[in-house]
Design a protein around this motif. Structure first.
Motif, PDB file in Angstrom:
ATOM      1  N   LEU A  36     -29.077  32.955  32.220  1.00  8.53           N
ATOM      2  CA  LEU A  36     -29.946  32.674  31.068  1.00  8.53           C
ATOM      3  C   LEU A  36     -31.388  32.478  31.551  1.00  8.53           C
ATOM      4  O   LEU A  36     -31.642  31.639  32.416  1.00  8.53           O
ATOM      5  CB  LEU A  36     -29.482  31.412  30.341  1.00  8.53           C
ATOM      6  N   ALA A  37     -32.306  33.267  31.003  1.00  7.75           N
ATOM      7  CA  ALA A  37     -33.727  33.100  31.320  1.00  7.75           C
ATOM      8  C   ALA A  37     -34.411  32.383  30.163  1.00  7.75           C
ATOM      9  O   ALA A  37     -34.278  32.786  29.004  1.00  7.75           O
ATOM     10  CB  ALA A  37     -34.374  34.460  31.543  1.00  7.75           C
ATOM     11  N   VAL A  38     -35.113  31.306  30.493  1.00  8.28           N
ATOM     12  CA  VAL A  38     -35.859  30.561  29.473  1.00  8.28           C
ATOM     13  C   VAL A  38     -37.348  30.667  29.797  1.00  8.28           C
ATOM     14  O   VAL A  38     -37.759  30.425  30.931  1.00  8.28           O
ATOM     15  CB  VAL A  38     -35.418  29.082  29.426  1.00  8.28           C
ATOM     16  N   VAL A  39     -38.112  31.072  28.793  1.00  4.80           N
ATOM     17  CA  VAL A  39     -39.553  31.254  28.984  1.00  4.80           C
ATOM     18  C   VAL A  39     -40.284  30.172  28.193  1.00  4.80           C
ATOM     19  O   VAL A  39     -40.070  30.025  26.981  1.00  4.80           O
ATOM     20  CB  VAL A  39     -39.995  32.655  28.483  1.00  4.80           C
ATOM     21  N   LEU A  40     -41.116  29.416  28.895  1.00  7.15           N
ATOM     22  CA  LEU A  40     -41.914  28.363  28.244  1.00  7.15           C
ATOM     23  C   LEU A  40     -43.388  28.677  28.457  1.00  7.15           C
ATOM     24  O   LEU A  40     -43.836  28.817  29.592  1.00  7.15           O
ATOM     25  CB  LEU A  40     -41.565  26.995  28.851  1.00  7.15           C
ATOM     26  N   GLU A  60     -24.808  23.404  34.857  1.00  6.36           N
ATOM     27  CA  GLU A  60     -23.580  22.599  34.823  1.00  6.36           C
ATOM     28  C   GLU A  60     -22.346  23.411  34.414  1.00  6.36           C
ATOM     29  O   GLU A  60     -21.235  23.091  34.817  1.00  6.36           O
ATOM     30  CB  GLU A  60     -23.752  21.404  33.869  1.00  6.36           C
ATOM     31  N   VAL A  61     -22.522  24.437  33.582  1.00  5.54           N
ATOM     32  CA  VAL A  61     -21.348  25.251  33.198  1.00  5.54           C
ATOM     33  C   VAL A  61     -21.162  26.438  34.151  1.00  5.54           C
ATOM     34  O   VAL A  61     -20.340  27.314  33.898  1.00  5.54           O
ATOM     35  CB  VAL A  61     -21.402  25.742  31.726  1.00  5.54           C
ATOM     36  N   GLY A  62     -21.927  26.449  35.244  1.00  4.87           N
ATOM     37  CA  GLY A  62     -21.709  27.468  36.285  1.00  4.87           C
ATOM     38  C   GLY A  62     -22.511  28.743  36.116  1.00  4.87           C
ATOM     39  O   GLY A  62     -22.277  29.730  36.816  1.00  4.87           O
ATOM     40  N   MET A  63     -23.460  28.746  35.176  1.00  8.83           N
ATOM     41  CA  MET A  63     -24.275  29.951  34.978  1.00  8.83           C
ATOM     42  C   MET A  63     -25.565  29.852  35.810  1.00  8.83           C
ATOM     43  O   MET A  63     -25.951  28.770  36.259  1.00  8.83           O
ATOM     44  CB  MET A  63     -24.683  30.072  33.506  1.00  8.83           C
ATOM     45  N   ASN A  64     -26.228  30.988  35.964  1.00 11.81           N
ATOM     46  CA  ASN A  64     -27.543  30.983  36.605  1.00 11.81           C
ATOM     47  C   ASN A  64     -28.614  30.699  35.563  1.00 11.81           C
ATOM     48  O   ASN A  64     -28.572  31.242  34.455  1.00 11.81           O
ATOM     49  CB  ASN A  64     -27.829  32.335  37.263  1.00 11.81           C
ATOM     50  N   SER A  65     -29.563  29.845  35.953  1.00 17.69           N
ATOM     51  CA  SER A  65     -30.679  29.518  35.047  1.00 17.69           C
ATOM     52  C   SER A  65     -31.976  29.998  35.681  1.00 17.69           C
ATOM     53  O   SER A  65     -32.243  29.720  36.850  1.00 17.69           O
ATOM     54  CB  SER A  65     -30.721  27.995  34.856  1.00 17.69           C
ATOM     55  N   ILE A  95     -31.942  35.771  26.973  1.00 16.01           N
ATOM     56  CA  ILE A  95     -33.377  35.449  27.100  1.00 16.01           C
ATOM     57  C   ILE A  95     -33.746  34.548  25.921  1.00 16.01           C
ATOM     58  O   ILE A  95     -33.435  34.874  24.761  1.00 16.01           O
ATOM     59  CB  ILE A  95     -34.263  36.716  27.035  1.00 16.01           C
ATOM     60  N   LEU A  96     -34.396  33.436  26.249  1.00 18.44           N
ATOM     61  CA  LEU A  96     -34.848  32.546  25.182  1.00 18.44           C
ATOM     62  C   LEU A  96     -36.328  32.253  25.405  1.00 18.44           C
ATOM     63  O   LEU A  96     -36.719  31.837  26.492  1.00 18.44           O
ATOM     64  CB  LEU A  96     -34.040  31.250  25.249  1.00 18.44           C
ATOM     65  N   VAL A  97     -37.128  32.529  24.395  1.00 18.58           N
ATOM     66  CA  VAL A  97     -38.540  32.155  24.451  1.00 18.58           C
ATOM     67  C   VAL A  97     -38.678  30.876  23.623  1.00 18.58           C
ATOM     68  O   VAL A  97     -38.395  30.874  22.420  1.00 18.58           O
ATOM     69  CB  VAL A  97     -39.448  33.273  23.888  1.00 18.58           C
ATOM     70  N   THR A 278     -24.814  32.858  25.516  1.00 23.23           N
ATOM     71  CA  THR A 278     -25.124  33.518  26.790  1.00 23.23           C
ATOM     72  C   THR A 278     -23.849  34.121  27.387  1.00 23.23           C
ATOM     73  O   THR A 278     -23.858  35.261  27.874  1.00 23.23           O
ATOM     74  CB  THR A 278     -25.774  32.510  27.778  1.00 23.23           C
ATOM     75  N   LEU A 279     -22.766  33.361  27.309  1.00 23.87           N
ATOM     76  CA  LEU A 279     -21.477  33.882  27.800  1.00 23.87           C
ATOM     77  C   LEU A 279     -21.042  35.100  26.977  1.00 23.87           C
ATOM     78  O   LEU A 279     -20.612  36.121  27.532  1.00 23.87           O
ATOM     79  CB  LEU A 279     -20.425  32.759  27.711  1.00 23.87           C
ATOM     80  N   THR A 280     -21.167  34.994  25.660  1.00 21.46           N
ATOM     81  CA  THR A 280     -20.802  36.117  24.783  1.00 21.46           C
ATOM     82  C   THR A 280     -21.630  37.354  25.132  1.00 21.46           C
ATOM     83  O   THR A 280     -21.094  38.464  25.254  1.00 21.46           O
ATOM     84  CB  THR A 280     -21.040  35.725  23.302  1.00 21.46           C
ATOM     85  N   ALA A 281     -22.951  37.162  25.321  1.00 18.26           N
ATOM     86  CA  ALA A 281     -23.834  38.291  25.645  1.00 18.26           C
ATOM     87  C   ALA A 281     -23.414  38.930  26.972  1.00 18.26           C
ATOM     88  O   ALA A 281     -23.411  40.160  27.113  1.00 18.26           O
ATOM     89  CB  ALA A 281     -25.282  37.812  25.721  1.00 18.26           C
ATOM     90  N   CYS A 282     -23.040  38.092  27.937  1.00 19.91           N
ATOM     91  CA  CYS A 282     -22.629  38.581  29.255  1.00 19.91           C
ATOM     92  C   CYS A 282     -21.340  39.403  29.143  1.00 19.91           C
ATOM     93  O   CYS A 282     -21.224  40.479  29.732  1.00 19.91           O
ATOM     94  CB  CYS A 282     -22.442  37.396  30.200  1.00 19.91           C
TER      95      CYS A 282
END
Ligand code: NAD
Length: 296
Positions: A36-40, A60-65, A95-97, A278-282
């Motif tokens: 999951l990419a977060v853009v701030l 914490e759920v084992g994904m890459n941030s 991707i979350l902006v 994010t899991l669903t998208a993957c």
């Protein structure tokens, strides 16, 4: 009647556990780690808190941030170039902006530049259209969390009268679409609705997403109705800062059959649903089976 409390904090923990279990299996069986990419953009204090919390729970759920923090005066061109890079990065599935964006950036343009398959907030115009036509889409996180809690509490929602108060693109409208998808009879109420108390009294399900502290009192609620309070309002009471919802919890909980508290209701479900999306998208990106119970 004293309402059953719908514990969003506990429910969110079960969603995160489910996501984490699926991520573990995904890594073992396919060697894929959801990312999951977060853009701030800028330094809005509330946004910084949300982004930190999202990053922490993602790990914490084992994904890459992947966090991308940009200066407040970042140009639209540079932001769109970053989104293009993330759209084409196979390690990034979501991707979350973070909104709101600084005033010089066009939010619609930016959101609609995200690959719809990676749009884990579900705000891209394609996902809005897919949801509206009952097709597979990425569903906005807060309404998805509300739907999960309602399904968990009621089983089937078919034939129930639902009143959604608020018509925002982020909460009210997608919430109404989801309830319609589950065969509720849906009314969307808003600031111009005539005789709101009477409209709300007709509801088996009330979803309040307004942003006005405790505006829905108990005498608007039909006995036994289920109340989902999306509002997050900071108020000062007895010299202390307090978080309250759009519903007057004290009076409503004496009439409702079930109610979400604030805090500890809808709020925790929102990030849990972001992880689920994010899991669903993957899974979709890799042609793998989607986890049960984590989508609409
Ligand atoms: P918004 O300001 O975009 O929309 C508010 C809606 O309420 C509008 O459609 C407006 O027509 C309606 N409204 C305003 N005054 C009204 C009135 N007097 N009677 C009836 N309707 C009225 O807000 P939003 O982004 O949809 O958020 C709503 C609330 O939900 C806010 O408190 C926000 O903080 C909260 N929220 C919580 C989460 C979460 O994770 N729990 C996520 C998003 C938003």
């Amino acid at each position: 009647m004293t309402a059953q409390i719908i514990d969003g904090k506990a429910f969110a923990a079960t969603v995160r556990e489910k996501v984490a279990g699926h991520v573990t299996r995904l890594k073992e069986e396919s060697g894929i780690t959801p990312g999951l990419a977060v853009v701030l953009v800028g330094e809005d204090p509330a946004s910084q808190v949300y982004v930190r919390s999202k990053g922490k729970q993602t790990v914490e759920v084992g994904m890459n941030s992947y966090e991308h923090k940009l200066e407040a005066d970042t140009s639209e061109e540079d932001l769109l170039a970053l989104i293009d890079k993330l759209n084409n990065d196979p390690a990034v599935h979501g991707i979350l902006v973070q909104l709101p964006l600084p005033g010089h950036l066009n939010e619609d343009l930016v959101i609609n530049s995200i690959d719809p398959a990676k749009d884990v907030d579900g705000f891209h115009i394609s996902n809005v259209g897919l949801l509206g036509t009952g097709q597979k889409s990425m569903v906005p996180c807060t309404p998805l969390g509300c739907l999960m809690m309602l399904r968990d509490h009621h089983g089937s929602l078919s034939g129930m009268n639902a009143v959604v108060i608020g018509r925002s693109n982020i909460v009210g409208k997608p919430m109404a679409q989801l309830l319609l998808g589950d065969s509720c009879t849906v009314t969307i109420a808003h600031s111009r609705t005539k005789d709101l108390p009477e409209v709300v009294r007709g509801a088996d399900i009330v979803v309040a997403a307004v942003g006005r502290p405790e505006m829905v009192p108990g005498d608007w609620i039909r006995e036994g109705a289920t109340v989902i309070d999306v509002g997050i309002n900071r108020i000062e009471r007895d010299g202390k800062n307090k978080l309250v919802g759009d519903v007057d919890f004290e009076s409503a909980s004496k009439v409702a059959g079930a109610i979400t508290p604030v805090p500890g209701g809808v709020g925790p479900m929102t990030i849990a649903c972001l992880l689920a999306n994010t899991l669903t998208a993957c899974c979709r990106a890799n042609g793998l089976a989607e986890p049960d119970g984590l989508t609409a």
